[in-house]
Design a protein around this motif. Sequence first.
Motif, PDB file in Angstrom:
ATOM      1  N   THR A   1       0.842  -1.192   0.000  1.00  0.00           N
ATOM      2  CA  THR A   1       0.000   0.000   0.000  1.00  0.00           C
ATOM      3  C   THR A   1       0.877   1.240   0.000  1.00  0.00           C
ATOM      4  O   THR A   1       1.808   1.352   0.802  1.00  0.00           O
ATOM      5  CB  THR A   1      -0.923   0.019   1.229  1.00  0.00           C
ATOM      6  OG1 THR A   1      -1.740  -1.151   1.225  1.00  0.00           O
ATOM      7  CG2 THR A   1      -1.818   1.256   1.228  1.00  0.00           C
ATOM      8  N   ILE A   2       0.569   2.171  -0.891  1.00  0.00           N
ATOM      9  CA  ILE A   2       1.311   3.418  -1.012  1.00  0.00           C
ATOM     10  C   ILE A   2       0.385   4.561  -0.613  1.00  0.00           C
ATOM     11  O   ILE A   2      -0.689   4.723  -1.200  1.00  0.00           O
ATOM     12  CB  ILE A   2       1.792   3.639  -2.458  1.00  0.00           C
ATOM     13  CG1 ILE A   2       2.623   2.449  -2.941  1.00  0.00           C
ATOM     14  CG2 ILE A   2       2.579   4.945  -2.572  1.00  0.00           C
ATOM     15  CD1 ILE A   2       2.808   2.420  -4.446  1.00  0.00           C
ATOM     16  N   ASP A   3       0.784   5.341   0.358  1.00  0.00           N
ATOM     17  CA  ASP A   3       0.041   6.553   0.692  1.00  0.00           C
ATOM     18  C   ASP A   3       0.450   7.617  -0.316  1.00  0.00           C
ATOM     19  O   ASP A   3       1.601   8.062  -0.323  1.00  0.00           O
ATOM     20  CB  ASP A   3       0.351   6.999   2.122  1.00  0.00           C
ATOM     21  CG  ASP A   3      -0.575   8.113   2.608  1.00  0.00           C
ATOM     22  OD1 ASP A   3      -1.064   8.895   1.768  1.00  0.00           O
ATOM     23  OD2 ASP A   3      -0.808   8.197   3.827  1.00  0.00           O
TER      24      ASP A   3
ATOM     25  N   ASP B   1      -5.721   8.583   0.603  1.00  0.00           N
ATOM     26  CA  ASP B   1      -5.734   8.166  -0.795  1.00  0.00           C
ATOM     27  C   ASP B   1      -4.589   7.182  -1.015  1.00  0.00           C
ATOM     28  O   ASP B   1      -3.422   7.546  -0.860  1.00  0.00           O
ATOM     29  CB  ASP B   1      -5.561   9.405  -1.688  1.00  0.00           C
ATOM     30  CG  ASP B   1      -5.728   9.104  -3.158  1.00  0.00           C
ATOM     31  OD1 ASP B   1      -6.865   8.865  -3.585  1.00  0.00           O
ATOM     32  OD2 ASP B   1      -4.720   9.124  -3.893  1.00  0.00           O
ATOM     33  N   ALA B   2      -4.937   5.955  -1.369  1.00  0.00           N
ATOM     34  CA  ALA B   2      -3.932   4.904  -1.542  1.00  0.00           C
ATOM     35  C   ALA B   2      -3.779   4.538  -3.011  1.00  0.00           C
ATOM     36  O   ALA B   2      -4.715   4.653  -3.809  1.00  0.00           O
ATOM     37  CB  ALA B   2      -4.322   3.655  -0.752  1.00  0.00           C
TER      38      ALA B   2
ATOM     39  N   ILE C   1      -1.673  -0.244  -9.192  1.00  0.00           N
ATOM     40  CA  ILE C   1      -3.125  -0.141  -9.312  1.00  0.00           C
ATOM     41  C   ILE C   1      -3.534   1.189  -8.689  1.00  0.00           C
ATOM     42  O   ILE C   1      -3.369   1.402  -7.490  1.00  0.00           O
ATOM     43  CB  ILE C   1      -3.832  -1.321  -8.635  1.00  0.00           C
ATOM     44  CG1 ILE C   1      -3.340  -2.645  -9.236  1.00  0.00           C
ATOM     45  CG2 ILE C   1      -5.356  -1.196  -8.789  1.00  0.00           C
ATOM     46  CD1 ILE C   1      -3.886  -3.880  -8.566  1.00  0.00           C
ATOM     47  N   ASP C   2      -4.044   2.086  -9.540  1.00  0.00           N
ATOM     48  CA  ASP C   2      -4.294   3.487  -9.227  1.00  0.00           C
ATOM     49  C   ASP C   2      -2.971   4.184  -8.907  1.00  0.00           C
ATOM     50  O   ASP C   2      -1.943   3.530  -8.640  1.00  0.00           O
ATOM     51  CB  ASP C   2      -5.337   3.667  -8.133  1.00  0.00           C
ATOM     52  CG  ASP C   2      -6.761   3.396  -8.636  1.00  0.00           C
ATOM     53  OD1 ASP C   2      -6.980   3.378  -9.864  1.00  0.00           O
ATOM     54  OD2 ASP C   2      -7.659   3.200  -7.790  1.00  0.00           O
ATOM     55  N   CYS C   3      -2.993   5.519  -8.977  1.00  0.00           N
ATOM     56  CA  CYS C   3      -1.700   6.205  -8.869  1.00  0.00           C
ATOM     57  C   CYS C   3      -1.770   7.579  -8.224  1.00  0.00           C
ATOM     58  O   CYS C   3      -0.741   8.264  -8.152  1.00  0.00           O
ATOM     59  CB  CYS C   3      -1.052   6.329 -10.250  1.00  0.00           C
ATOM     60  SG  CYS C   3      -1.965   7.356 -11.419  1.00  0.00           S
ATOM     61  N   GLY C   4      -2.929   8.033  -7.764  1.00  0.00           N
ATOM     62  CA  GLY C   4      -2.988   9.351  -7.172  1.00  0.00           C
ATOM     63  C   GLY C   4      -2.784  10.448  -8.201  1.00  0.00           C
ATOM     64  O   GLY C   4      -3.121  10.292  -9.380  1.00  0.00           O
ATOM     65  N   THR C   5      -2.218  11.552  -7.772  1.00  0.00           N
ATOM     66  CA  THR C   5      -2.087  12.757  -8.589  1.00  0.00           C
ATOM     67  C   THR C   5      -0.650  12.937  -9.071  1.00  0.00           C
ATOM     68  O   THR C   5       0.235  12.132  -8.749  1.00  0.00           O
ATOM     69  CB  THR C   5      -2.489  13.985  -7.767  1.00  0.00           C
ATOM     70  OG1 THR C   5      -1.457  14.259  -6.808  1.00  0.00           O
ATOM     71  CG2 THR C   5      -3.810  13.764  -7.035  1.00  0.00           C
ATOM     72  N   ASN C   6      -0.402  14.019  -9.807  1.00  0.00           N
ATOM     73  CA  ASN C   6       0.971  14.335 -10.196  1.00  0.00           C
ATOM     74  C   ASN C   6       1.890  14.431  -8.985  1.00  0.00           C
ATOM     75  O   ASN C   6       3.062  14.037  -9.050  1.00  0.00           O
ATOM     76  CB  ASN C   6       1.005  15.674 -10.951  1.00  0.00           C
ATOM     77  CG  ASN C   6       0.513  15.551 -12.374  1.00  0.00           C
ATOM     78  OD1 ASN C   6       0.545  14.476 -12.963  1.00  0.00           O
ATOM     79  ND2 ASN C   6       0.054  16.652 -12.934  1.00  0.00           N
ATOM     80  N   HIS C   7       1.355  14.947  -7.878  1.00  0.00           N
ATOM     81  CA  HIS C   7       2.167  15.106  -6.671  1.00  0.00           C
ATOM     82  C   HIS C   7       2.542  13.752  -6.047  1.00  0.00           C
ATOM     83  O   HIS C   7       3.398  13.708  -5.168  1.00  0.00           O
ATOM     84  CB  HIS C   7       1.418  15.946  -5.646  1.00  0.00           C
ATOM     85  CG  HIS C   7       0.955  17.265  -6.186  1.00  0.00           C
ATOM     86  ND1 HIS C   7       1.788  18.143  -6.842  1.00  0.00           N
ATOM     87  CD2 HIS C   7      -0.274  17.860  -6.182  1.00  0.00           C
ATOM     88  CE1 HIS C   7       1.117  19.222  -7.209  1.00  0.00           C
ATOM     89  NE2 HIS C   7      -0.146  19.073  -6.822  1.00  0.00           N
ATOM     90  N   SER C   8       1.883  12.684  -6.494  1.00  0.00           N
ATOM     91  CA  SER C   8       2.120  11.353  -5.932  1.00  0.00           C
ATOM     92  C   SER C   8       3.258  10.613  -6.615  1.00  0.00           C
ATOM     93  O   SER C   8       3.702   9.570  -6.109  1.00  0.00           O
ATOM     94  CB  SER C   8       0.847  10.499  -6.052  1.00  0.00           C
ATOM     95  OG  SER C   8      -0.277  11.165  -5.544  1.00  0.00           O
TER      96      SER C   8
ATOM     97  N   HIS D   1      -9.571   4.514  -0.752  1.00  0.00           N
ATOM     98  CA  HIS D   1      -9.795   5.329   0.460  1.00  0.00           C
ATOM     99  C   HIS D   1     -10.278   4.436   1.607  1.00  0.00           C
ATOM    100  O   HIS D   1     -11.475   4.326   1.788  1.00  0.00           O
ATOM    101  CB  HIS D   1     -10.832   6.414   0.189  1.00  0.00           C
ATOM    102  CG  HIS D   1     -10.586   7.250  -1.023  1.00  0.00           C
ATOM    103  ND1 HIS D   1      -9.605   8.221  -1.097  1.00  0.00           N
ATOM    104  CD2 HIS D   1     -11.217   7.271  -2.230  1.00  0.00           C
ATOM    105  CE1 HIS D   1      -9.646   8.798  -2.284  1.00  0.00           C
ATOM    106  NE2 HIS D   1     -10.599   8.235  -2.991  1.00  0.00           N
ATOM    107  N   TYR D   2      -9.571   3.657   2.512  1.00  0.00           N
ATOM    108  CA  TYR D   2      -8.157   3.672   2.394  1.00  0.00           C
ATOM    109  C   TYR D   2      -7.605   2.303   2.812  1.00  0.00           C
ATOM    110  O   TYR D   2      -7.812   1.894   3.965  1.00  0.00           O
ATOM    111  CB  TYR D   2      -7.559   4.788   3.287  1.00  0.00           C
ATOM    112  CG  TYR D   2      -6.047   4.812   3.235  1.00  0.00           C
ATOM    113  CD1 TYR D   2      -5.394   5.521   2.242  1.00  0.00           C
ATOM    114  CD2 TYR D   2      -5.302   4.098   4.139  1.00  0.00           C
ATOM    115  CE1 TYR D   2      -4.003   5.539   2.182  1.00  0.00           C
ATOM    116  CE2 TYR D   2      -3.904   4.102   4.072  1.00  0.00           C
ATOM    117  CZ  TYR D   2      -3.264   4.818   3.091  1.00  0.00           C
ATOM    118  OH  TYR D   2      -1.898   4.810   3.028  1.00  0.00           O
TER     119      TYR D   2
END
Length: 321
Positions: free
Chosen positions: A9-11, A20-21, A34-41, A224-225
Amino acid sequence: MGATHGIHTIDTGFQRPQFDAAFLMVEQGRAAFIDCGTNHSVPAMLAALAAQGLGPEAVDWLILTHVHLDHAGGAGQLMQHLPNATLVVHPRGAPHMIDPSRLVAGAAAVYGEAEITRSYGAIQAVPAERVREAADGAVIDLAGRPLLCVDTPGHARHHFCVWDARSHSWFTGDTFGLSYRELDVDGRPFVIPTTSPVQFDPEPLKASIRTLQARAPEAMYLTHYGRVGDVARLGAELAEQVDAMVALVREACAADDGDNLRHARLVDGLTRYYIQRARAHGVADAAAVVSAVLGMDIELNAQGLLVWQARNAAAAIATPL
């Protein structure tokens, strides 16, 4: 691989800790996100790879459960760092990854342009040749480990969930709701549906939850989460809450006294409902905790329920009995 089955799991750091994981799956030296968050992630995603002794070239797949920006906003920028990866997305979501302009405009209509810039940054397109559409039943092969993509509408029409037979678990995006660790009591998770705008539809969502439960999963991996168990209880509670939330939006809209008053009544009704459930779950100081932890989700749920109610009412007028 031990109990994690190669799942990490990546925060992503979006909004607050443990909100948001994204998930990293490692199999025989190959990897999938699997999923990647935002540019900031993106730095957190690359750091998670490095922590497993892997470089960006080890990633074969970036799998998006759907294209809402808290799940997929960083996909274009992340793919620039992953030379061997293919992006996997629902057929309805693929055009928005190749040309994100409509996706960004839709999000800006909900959150405002300033918030989009602050939270997500500039959304990057993904070259069409690096995008694979995964229709219902598509199987993604990660070094011999099959990952099954199953269409799960209800939260969004461009949503699929990913079944991993190795861990006997689903990666659920937003289909199996929200479950924040601040609301756990004695290890028991608390869950609410997410009905954020603009494609919430209650009956398809309940059907999708039943689809997930039908495999008797050991766990769900929620954006989430994180990982939750006790799946049978949580699934029953989600279906019950969807019905209750539909009743609340209908009650809020019973009086024809303007959008602002309807919205305020619905936010109040949802808040009281979640506080009641949190107290029954055993959450101490439930009113304060619900306000602090679920405040943004209550607002978004209210917006999505009102959009659905308006669409439903318009359809009823267009096709009278």
